[in-house]
Enzyme design. Structure first.
Site, PDB file in Angstrom:
ATOM      1  N   SER A 150     -12.199  -7.736 -12.345  1.00 18.88           N
ATOM      2  CA  SER A 150     -13.201  -6.838 -11.771  1.00 18.88           C
ATOM      3  C   SER A 150     -14.642  -7.312 -12.000  1.00 18.88           C
ATOM      4  O   SER A 150     -14.991  -8.436 -11.650  1.00 18.88           O
ATOM      5  CB  SER A 150     -12.949  -5.449 -12.360  1.00 18.88           C
ATOM      6  OG  SER A 150     -13.776  -4.495 -11.810  1.00 18.88           O
TER       7      SER A 150
ATOM      8  N   ASP B 273     -14.200  -7.292  -7.690  1.00 20.53           N
ATOM      9  CA  ASP B 273     -12.947  -7.161  -6.934  1.00 20.53           C
ATOM     10  C   ASP B 273     -13.061  -6.093  -5.848  1.00 20.53           C
ATOM     11  O   ASP B 273     -12.058  -5.676  -5.269  1.00 20.53           O
ATOM     12  CB  ASP B 273     -11.753  -6.881  -7.868  1.00 20.53           C
ATOM     13  CG  ASP B 273     -11.882  -5.559  -8.610  1.00 20.53           C
ATOM     14  OD1 ASP B 273     -13.013  -5.035  -8.717  1.00 20.53           O
ATOM     15  OD2 ASP B 273     -10.854  -5.051  -9.097  1.00 20.53           O
TER      16      ASP B 273
ATOM     17  N   GLU C 292     -16.775   7.908 -10.075  1.00 22.00           N
ATOM     18  CA  GLU C 292     -17.447   7.643 -11.341  1.00 22.00           C
ATOM     19  C   GLU C 292     -18.883   7.266 -10.994  1.00 22.00           C
ATOM     20  O   GLU C 292     -19.138   6.710  -9.917  1.00 22.00           O
ATOM     21  CB  GLU C 292     -16.766   6.484 -12.076  1.00 22.00           C
ATOM     22  CG  GLU C 292     -15.390   6.846 -12.589  1.00 22.00           C
ATOM     23  CD  GLU C 292     -14.825   5.799 -13.545  1.00 22.00           C
ATOM     24  OE1 GLU C 292     -14.567   6.134 -14.701  1.00 22.00           O
ATOM     25  OE2 GLU C 292     -14.646   4.640 -13.144  1.00 22.00           O
ATOM     26  N   ALA C 293     -19.802   7.542 -11.925  1.00 20.32           N
ATOM     27  CA  ALA C 293     -21.204   7.215 -11.663  1.00 20.32           C
ATOM     28  C   ALA C 293     -21.356   5.724 -11.350  1.00 20.32           C
ATOM     29  O   ALA C 293     -22.222   5.315 -10.580  1.00 20.32           O
ATOM     30  CB  ALA C 293     -22.056   7.598 -12.867  1.00 20.32           C
ATOM     31  N   ASN C 294     -20.459   4.894 -11.909  1.00 22.27           N
ATOM     32  CA  ASN C 294     -20.537   3.449 -11.695  1.00 22.27           C
ATOM     33  C   ASN C 294     -20.139   3.021 -10.282  1.00 22.27           C
ATOM     34  O   ASN C 294     -20.158   1.830  -9.969  1.00 22.27           O
ATOM     35  CB  ASN C 294     -19.700   2.703 -12.733  1.00 22.27           C
ATOM     36  CG  ASN C 294     -18.205   3.016 -12.627  1.00 22.27           C
ATOM     37  OD1 ASN C 294     -17.713   3.379 -11.577  1.00 22.27           O
ATOM     38  ND2 ASN C 294     -17.497   2.869 -13.742  1.00 22.27           N
TER      39      ASN C 294
ATOM     40  N   ARG D 178     -18.517   7.314 -26.807  1.00 17.56           N
ATOM     41  CA  ARG D 178     -17.062   7.141 -26.651  1.00 17.56           C
ATOM     42  C   ARG D 178     -16.694   5.684 -26.901  1.00 17.56           C
ATOM     43  O   ARG D 178     -17.499   4.784 -26.617  1.00 17.56           O
ATOM     44  CB  ARG D 178     -16.592   7.588 -25.262  1.00 17.56           C
ATOM     45  CG  ARG D 178     -17.331   6.914 -24.113  1.00 17.56           C
ATOM     46  CD  ARG D 178     -16.743   7.291 -22.767  1.00 17.56           C
ATOM     47  NE  ARG D 178     -15.529   6.550 -22.478  1.00 17.56           N
ATOM     48  CZ  ARG D 178     -15.495   5.314 -21.992  1.00 17.56           C
ATOM     49  NH1 ARG D 178     -16.597   4.648 -21.732  1.00 17.56           N
ATOM     50  NH2 ARG D 178     -14.342   4.728 -21.764  1.00 17.56           N
TER      51      ARG D 178
ATOM     52  N   ARG E 162     -19.662   3.065 -26.647  1.00 17.52           N
ATOM     53  CA  ARG E 162     -20.691   3.278 -25.636  1.00 17.52           C
ATOM     54  C   ARG E 162     -21.480   4.545 -25.932  1.00 17.52           C
ATOM     55  O   ARG E 162     -20.932   5.544 -26.399  1.00 17.52           O
ATOM     56  CB  ARG E 162     -20.068   3.393 -24.252  1.00 17.52           C
ATOM     57  CG  ARG E 162     -19.321   2.147 -23.843  1.00 17.52           C
ATOM     58  CD  ARG E 162     -19.308   1.943 -22.347  1.00 17.52           C
ATOM     59  NE  ARG E 162     -18.390   0.869 -21.985  1.00 17.52           N
ATOM     60  CZ  ARG E 162     -18.695  -0.430 -22.026  1.00 17.52           C
ATOM     61  NH1 ARG E 162     -19.900  -0.826 -22.404  1.00 17.52           N
ATOM     62  NH2 ARG E 162     -17.804  -1.337 -21.703  1.00 17.52           N
TER      63      ARG E 162
HETATM   64  C1  16G Z   1     -12.419   0.287 -16.055  1.00 10.98           C
HETATM   65  C2  16G Z   1     -12.061   1.414 -15.120  1.00 10.98           C
HETATM   66  C3  16G Z   1     -13.294   2.168 -14.715  1.00 10.98           C
HETATM   67  C4  16G Z   1     -14.031   2.660 -15.928  1.00 10.98           C
HETATM   68  C5  16G Z   1     -14.300   1.525 -16.872  1.00 10.98           C
HETATM   69  C6  16G Z   1     -14.825   2.065 -18.173  1.00 10.98           C
HETATM   70  C7  16G Z   1     -10.294   1.435 -13.472  1.00 10.98           C
HETATM   71  C8  16G Z   1      -9.741   0.785 -12.250  1.00 10.98           C
HETATM   72  N1  16G Z   1     -11.415   0.902 -13.927  1.00 10.98           N
HETATM   73  O1  16G Z   1     -13.193  -0.661 -15.404  1.00 10.98           O
HETATM   74  O2  16G Z   1     -12.881   3.249 -13.938  1.00 10.98           O
HETATM   75  O3  16G Z   1     -15.242   3.251 -15.575  1.00 10.98           O
HETATM   76  O4  16G Z   1     -13.098   0.834 -17.153  1.00 10.98           O
HETATM   77  O5  16G Z   1     -14.985   1.029 -19.059  1.00 10.98           O
HETATM   78  O6  16G Z   1      -9.733   2.371 -14.033  1.00 10.98           O
HETATM   79  P1  16G Z   1     -15.287   1.284 -20.582  1.00 10.98           P
HETATM   80  O7  16G Z   1     -14.121   2.072 -21.138  1.00 10.98           O
HETATM   81  O8  16G Z   1     -15.443  -0.059 -21.157  1.00 10.98           O
HETATM   82  O9  16G Z   1     -16.547   2.083 -20.635  1.00 10.98           O
HETATM   83 ZN    ZN Z   2     -13.630  -3.492  -9.974  1.00  9.75          ZN
END
Ligand code: 16G
Ligand code: ZN
Length: 545
Positions: free
Chosen positions: A65, A279, A371-373, A499, A508
């Site tokens: 990704s 991706d 998601e905000a992202n 979290r 984070r």
């Molecule tokens: C992954 C998740 C995404 C989430 C991110 C959080 C999928 C397909 N992708 O990229 O949704 O926002 O993890 O990452 O589920 P973090 O736990 O490192 O903050």
């Molecule tokens: Zn992705």
């Protein structure tokens, strides 16, 4: 059994480095590509078992990704195109971590627990992103599947959402569309062109969109799709992978986290721009305003635009369907307030990670999740889709209802309901803006984001942080939530949470407040609390300014 003999032989070609343990995380396995060969082989085995168990085609996507080019990863896709069931994530972790000489035992364990009939046929769809390591890693998946006699369709280079789409098409026997890349372009472009017929008198400028392809697979696929939609959307593609490095200083994650434009892209004032991730399952929009300031339109703004549009169409069509927006703790407070207080739509908050949002969105007639992202999509329940189709056919419906329901029908077809899809989301956003005659500035002005800041803190073991209430409150370590609460009280319109990351070895931190200085300062103070109370390592976090 001959199959096990072959697994035993072939697994020697994909040996597990002794002592290496990896977890099937939020979105599958993800780490440096050089550690993943055995994981890929084993995920080929597991996908084959999952296929035998479900008597359906299963997908395996090789990608990391938005992560750096040197990383890679893999995720499994269940029959309807959704993320693999949670119980199988545990099997994935067990298989991945079995030492070389106990691989067969681990495999037999899954077969026994799930009562899998090994004589059942199996079919696995495979896809990969553009990383240099993806070719050999997807070959390792192929090896795993063939050991257990599974049938393989290797799609080669596809976006993650395209592979999810293929799996769903296959298992619904073509009802969702035809399981080819061409079929995907045809389905989406047809719906897009039908929708944009409802937008009158658009100038070439209004049809222009600058796209940052993150130097990844999304850029390649955008080029392929461009001829299908050219008459209604003129894509100016940047970071198309011809020279730059994947996700490096570009792409949706960079833009969202850094809150600045990607490199390698020329932005005229007021020009509509968007970025995909590596991706192409995430998208964010942005523009530069007349004062030269960068304005971001993230997943929250996208959810607001789409849910407002859908709600209006439902009213016009006279359909009584419940619409809800699913967000995470990262959703900007202004967006939640706007959706609840002004739009009067139900808002629900889940843990981070697509599978949680997806699951929550399935509980409504129409579930808009983002998601905000920038990862998100819209789910329409079977009942909602049937009501829409029935009204389309109803000869007694008046013109207003007919128009609205036709728009709804094409909107359903344009959306990739299996998972968030940058290309599909982009086309939907473009269509909505066109139909409503909105500029990117009009869209941005729906509400004003609260200034916010995201930071990360290194700790010796991030599992010491346990959260509740959709990750908005920390239960452990003791005292941390109290510390956060009293810091938040010092600022206006403030909110903060921490979290453990599901994809990186960090904690984070998120903070928002009435000014950027306050958000930065609160984020820093919360980082310090994490560092002190949760076993920070390395230097103490420094103030931002
Ligand atoms: C992954 C998740 C995404 C989430 C991110 C959080 C999928 C397909 N992708 O990229 O949704 O926002 O993890 O990452 O589920 P973090 O736990 O490192 O903050
Ligand atoms: Zn992705």
């Amino acid at each position: 059994m001959a199959q096990f003999e072959e697994v035993s032989q072939k697994s020697k070609l994909h040996p597990k480095p002794e002592g290496l343990t990896l977890q099937y995380g939020t979105a599958g396995f993800r780490t440096q590509a050089k550690h993943l060969d055995h994981i890929m082989f084993r995920m080929g085995l597991l996908a084959t078992l999952r296929s035998k168990k479900t008597k359906s085609t299963i997908g395996v996507m090789v990608t990391a990704s938005h992560n750096p080019e040197e990383d890679n990863g893999v995720k499994l896709i269940d029959p309807m195109g959704e993320m693999v069931a949670a119980s199988w994530e545990d099997y994935a972790t067990q298989l991945a971590n079995a030492e070389q000489d106990s691989l067969l035992t681990a495999l037999r364990d899954v077969i026994e627990k799930e009562a899998i009939d090994m004589s059942q046929s199996a079919s696995v769809y495979i896809g990969k992103d553009t990383r240099p390591s993806s070719g050999s890693l997807s070959q390792a998946v192929v090896d795993g599947v063939s050991c257990l006699g599974g049938k393989i369709h290797d799609y080669g280079l596809v976006t993650t959402p395209q592979l999810h789409y293929m799996v769903c098409c296959c298992n619904t026997h073509g009802c969702y569309g035809s399981a080819t890349v061409e079929g995907y372009y045809q389905k989406l472009s047809h719906a897009f062109l039908q929708l944009t017929q409802n937008a009158l008198n658009r100038t070439d400028d209004q049809k222009r969109l600058v796209v940052d392809g993150a130097n990844g697979i999304g850029a390649l696929k955008m080029r392929e799709m461009e001829p299908f939609i050219r008459s209604e959307l003129q894509v100016v593609l940047s970071n198309d992978g011809s020279s730059g490095k994947l996700n490096h200083l570009c792409g949706a994650d960079h833009v969202k986290v850094q809150q600045k434009p990607p490199e390698g892209l020329t932005m005229g004032v007021g020009e509509r721009c968007c970025s995909f991730d590596g991706d192409a399952d995430r998208i964010v929009y942005y523009y530069t305003d007349s004062d030269g300031r960068f304005q971001l339109l993230d997943g929250d703004k996208i959810a607001t635009l789409i849910s407002t549009y859908l709600k209006e169409l439902l009213t016009q069509a006279g359909l009584d369907l419940q619409i809800a927006v699913v967000q995470t703790a990262y959703a900007n407070g202004s967006s939640t307030r706007y959706l609840e207080d002004v739009m009067k739509v139900t808002v629900c908050c889940t843990k981070t990670g697509v599978k949680h949002l997806h699951h929550a969105a399935q509980q409504y007639d129409i579930g808009v999740y983002f998601e905000a992202n920038g990862h998100g999509t819209v789910l329409f329940s079977k009942a909602a889709q049937n009501q829409i189709l029935e009204l389309v056919k109803d000869p007694n419906a008046n013109d207003e209802r007919k128009r609205a329901v036709k728009l709804l029908e094409n909107t359903v077809n344009l959306i990739n309901q299996t998972v968030g899809d940058a290309i599909s989301d982009m086309l939907l956003i473009e269509a909505v803006l066109a139909i409503r005659g909105m500029s990117v500035q009009d869209w941005g002005a729906i509400y004003t984001d609260l200034p916010n800041r995201q930071l990360k803190v290194k700790v010796s073991d991030r599992r010491v942080i346990d959260t509740t209430d959709a990750e908005r409150r920390a239960v452990t370590p003791e005292g941390l939530q109290d510390a956060i609460d009293s810091l938040v009280k010092k600022y206006k319109q403030a909110r903060a949470f921490v979290r453990p990351s599901g994809t990186e070895d960090v904690v984070r931190v998120y903070a928002e407040a009435d000014t950027q200085e306050s958000a930065d300062s609160l984020a820093h103070e919360v980082s310090l609390s994490v560092y002190r109370l949760a076993g920070g390592v390395g230097d103490e976090p420094k103030p931002l300014n």
